[in-house]
Write a protein that holds these residues in place. Structure first.
Motif: not given
Length: 350
Positions: A76-101
């Protein structure tokens, strides 16, 4: 064990996306992966668990969580600046990670944690953990809000006694775990300890963060108790502790006096008598059990006199201060008026 594929380092991610910590948001990045692994290890075994990470930022702790056998990670991240970097991790997580802004202060974590991880309150702790490197400016109000949720078994804690592993300023961490008679004993100590078993896992020097804060950081683990040490509503317990620790080094009689109107001093002594707590004790000396006795005594008093619960010492004090200020202003105006009249009289004589 599931491992992330090779990825850009956190430092490279920060450079690629032009990220920086914002002082007004109390952001401090932890880039040392040895330390992030140590924080995650202190949370316990995350195998097959659902983890909610609060404020992941560029994803230092996130990587260490994903390098365990965690089943599901929700960040759960409030700051939109970090969403693209977190999306890299989500893509590599084999479906285990979900991002909520979103803002964790206004977010119900139960909405995103599947029921399959839930357990009844009296059972062992569920396979649900909250982990976060909290910004200093929200850490205390956030933990008070979550403690309220624990007391009501709502928000994430409608799923059971979910544990938390969180970072705080070292002094705040010391206050959370402080025993009676400690120099750090305060309202926060009692509020945390009556609802949770708390432990300071280890400390991190401020220089390990970017930018380095002027204080060190403590990692604290919270495990909600099956039964609270004080069996009274959260608001009542918070009210008692707020008044008690308004004067932490004075006798309890002085602090408890602010709970009642000035003309009801008798109720202070009634509360002392009902609780069995000595009137020569100071708030920082009280055990959690003695605070419970005071809360029970206060609850008995307001049962008999409900209007006492609406009394607010601060509002009375503010009203008194306003009256004093008005009196001072009127006196000043009268002196100025008298001075002007004398000056006018002298001019007429001349």
């Amino acid at each position: 064990m599931i491992r992330l594929p090779p990825l850009p380092t956190i430092q490279e991610i920060i450079r690629i996306y032009g990220l920086s910590a914002r002082k007004k948001l109390s952001q401090n990045f932890l880039l040392d992966l040895n330390l992030t692994r140590k924080i995650i290890k202190s949370a316990g075994n995350l195998k097959n668990c659902c983890v909610v990470e609060v404020g992941p930022g560029p994803g230092g702790l996130t990587r260490s969580i994903l390098n365990t056998e965690v089943d599901k990670l929700i960040v759960v991240e409030k700051d939109a600046r970090f969403i693209p970097s977190l999306e890299i991790l989500a893509a590599a997580s084999q479906g285990r990670m979900k991002i909520i802004q979103g803002d964790i202060l206004n977010f119900d974590m139960a909405d995103v944690v599947p029921l399959e991880y839930a357990r009844q309150w009296q059972e062992n702790t569920p396979e649900i953990h909250v982990i976060g490197n909290l910004p200093f400016n929200v850490s205390t109000p956030l933990i008070i809000r979550w403690l309220d949720s624990i007391s009501k078994q709502c928000n994430l804690w409608s799923r059971g006694r979910a544990s938390m592993t969180l970072t705080f300023q070292k002094e705040v961490a010391e206050r959370i775990i402080a025993p009676p008679r400690s120099e750090y004993r305060c309202r926060l100590s009692v509020m945390c300890q009556y609802l949770c078993n708390v432990s300071l896992k280890f400390s991190i020097p401020g220089k390990a963060f970017v930018p380095p804060p002027k204080v060190d950081v403590g990692v604290v683990k919270f495990v909600p108790r099956r039964e609270p040490l004080i069996r009274q509503p959260f608001g009542l317990v918070e009210r008692i502790n707020r008044h008690l620790f308004h004067h932490p080094n004075k006798f309890c009689v002085k602090s408890l006096g602010t709970l009642f109107p000035p003309d009801r001093e008798d109720l202070i002594w009634t509360m002392i008598e009902l609780s069995g707590v000595g009137d020569k004790l100071r708030p920082f000396e009280l055990t959690n059990e003695q605070v419970q006795q005071l809360c029970n005594a206060y609850a008995t008093i307001i049962e008999q006199e409900p209007d006492i619960l609406t009394y607010e010492f601060r509002s009375q004090k503010s009203a008194k201060e306003r009256r004093q200020k008005i009196t001072r202003v009127l006196a000043l105006e009268q002196r100025l008026l008298a001075t002007n009249e004398r000056t006018d009289g002298e001019k007429m004589q001349r």
